[in-house]
Scaffold this motif. Structure first.
Motif, PDB file in Angstrom:
ATOM      1  N   VAL A  20     -11.898 -18.843  18.082  1.00 42.06           N
ATOM      2  CA  VAL A  20     -11.782 -18.163  19.383  1.00 42.06           C
ATOM      3  C   VAL A  20     -11.095 -19.114  20.358  1.00 42.06           C
ATOM      4  O   VAL A  20     -11.520 -20.256  20.543  1.00 42.06           O
ATOM      5  N   ARG A  44      -9.781 -17.903  23.672  1.00 40.29           N
ATOM      6  CA  ARG A  44     -10.164 -17.538  25.034  1.00 40.29           C
ATOM      7  C   ARG A  44     -10.585 -16.078  25.029  1.00 40.29           C
ATOM      8  O   ARG A  44     -10.511 -15.412  24.003  1.00 40.29           O
ATOM      9  N   TYR A  45     -11.000 -15.590  26.192  1.00 43.43           N
ATOM     10  CA  TYR A  45     -11.398 -14.198  26.306  1.00 43.43           C
ATOM     11  C   TYR A  45     -11.138 -13.714  27.727  1.00 43.43           C
ATOM     12  O   TYR A  45     -11.021 -14.516  28.651  1.00 43.43           O
ATOM     13  N   THR A  46     -10.993 -12.401  27.856  1.00 42.50           N
ATOM     14  CA  THR A  46     -10.822 -11.802  29.174  1.00 42.50           C
ATOM     15  C   THR A  46     -11.768 -10.614  29.288  1.00 42.50           C
ATOM     16  O   THR A  46     -12.156 -10.017  28.284  1.00 42.50           O
ATOM     17  N   LEU A 101     -13.758  -6.115  26.902  1.00 36.96           N
ATOM     18  CA  LEU A 101     -13.781  -7.532  26.546  1.00 36.96           C
ATOM     19  C   LEU A 101     -12.718  -7.740  25.485  1.00 36.96           C
ATOM     20  O   LEU A 101     -12.707  -7.050  24.457  1.00 36.96           O
ATOM     21  N   LYS A 102     -11.804  -8.672  25.724  1.00 37.28           N
ATOM     22  CA  LYS A 102     -10.755  -8.965  24.748  1.00 37.28           C
ATOM     23  C   LYS A 102     -10.872 -10.432  24.363  1.00 37.28           C
ATOM     24  O   LYS A 102     -10.884 -11.318  25.220  1.00 37.28           O
ATOM     25  N   ILE A 103     -10.984 -10.667  23.056  1.00 32.92           N
ATOM     26  CA  ILE A 103     -11.131 -12.022  22.532  1.00 32.92           C
ATOM     27  C   ILE A 103      -9.837 -12.406  21.829  1.00 32.92           C
ATOM     28  O   ILE A 103      -9.325 -11.656  20.997  1.00 32.92           O
ATOM     29  N   TYR A 104      -9.305 -13.575  22.185  1.00 34.51           N
ATOM     30  CA  TYR A 104      -8.060 -14.081  21.611  1.00 34.51           C
ATOM     31  C   TYR A 104      -8.393 -15.211  20.632  1.00 34.51           C
ATOM     32  O   TYR A 104      -9.239 -16.056  20.920  1.00 34.51           O
ATOM     33  N   THR A 153      -6.107 -10.852  18.300  1.00 30.39           N
ATOM     34  CA  THR A 153      -7.026 -10.387  19.328  1.00 30.39           C
ATOM     35  C   THR A 153      -7.981  -9.345  18.757  1.00 30.39           C
ATOM     36  O   THR A 153      -7.690  -8.708  17.747  1.00 30.39           O
ATOM     37  N   LYS A 182     -10.544  -6.263  20.594  1.00 33.49           N
ATOM     38  CA  LYS A 182     -10.892  -5.626  21.860  1.00 33.49           C
ATOM     39  C   LYS A 182     -12.178  -4.833  21.670  1.00 33.49           C
ATOM     40  O   LYS A 182     -12.343  -4.125  20.685  1.00 33.49           O
ATOM     41  N   LEU A 217     -20.030 -16.483  24.599  1.00 32.87           N
ATOM     42  CA  LEU A 217     -18.649 -16.950  24.744  1.00 32.87           C
ATOM     43  C   LEU A 217     -18.556 -18.111  25.726  1.00 32.87           C
ATOM     44  O   LEU A 217     -17.802 -19.063  25.503  1.00 32.87           O
TER      45      LEU A 217
END
Length: 131
Positions: free
Chosen positions: A18, A20-22, A32-35, A47, A49, A86
């Motif tokens: 992981v 980052r996340y937004t 929630l989106k995890i990169y 990613t 979502k 996170l």
């Protein structure tokens, strides 16, 4: 037992990757989106979502238009737990691998330039197809 049970239940099994996340809000849904960090040429997704229905629907309609409504944060319990995990994961990563802010900005700028160039090329291609 996993150190990140909520993330594992959501299907995030490679927590070490992981990046980052937004979190953003779309109406009554929190997204929630995890990169992930992936090597070049990897077939794994970069990613993931996740959508969570926020609890704002339970608030009376009259209160929704008030200024106090904007400050109400009512996340789903699963989302709150995922964000906590996170943040913990992020804190651990920063301890073990401190990021130089200048390098982070340069990296973000390079990424933005790449995305913008690809988008402009795509728009030019679409324009040329119209002729």
């Amino acid at each position: 037992m996993s150190e990140y049970p909520t993330l594992n239940k959501m299907g995030v099994t490679s927590v070490d990757n992981v990046d980052r996340y937004t979190l953003r809000h779309q109406g009554d849904i929190d997204v929630l989106k995890i990169y992930y960090k992936r090597p070049k040429g990897s077939f794994l997704s970069r990613t993931k979502k996740f959508s969570f229905v926020s609890g704002r629907k339970a608030i009376p309609l009259e209160a929704r238009s008030s200024k106090a409504f904007d400050s109400i944060v009512d996340f789903s319990p699963q989302l709150a737990s995922a964000l906590k995990e996170l943040k913990c994961l992020d804190a651990k990563r920063k301890e073990s691998d401190p990021i130089d802010p200048k390098q982070k900005f340069i990296s973000d700028l390079d990424h933005l330039e790449k995305v913008m160039t690809e988008k402009m090329d795509d728009i030019r291609r679409q324009i040329n197809e119209l002729k």
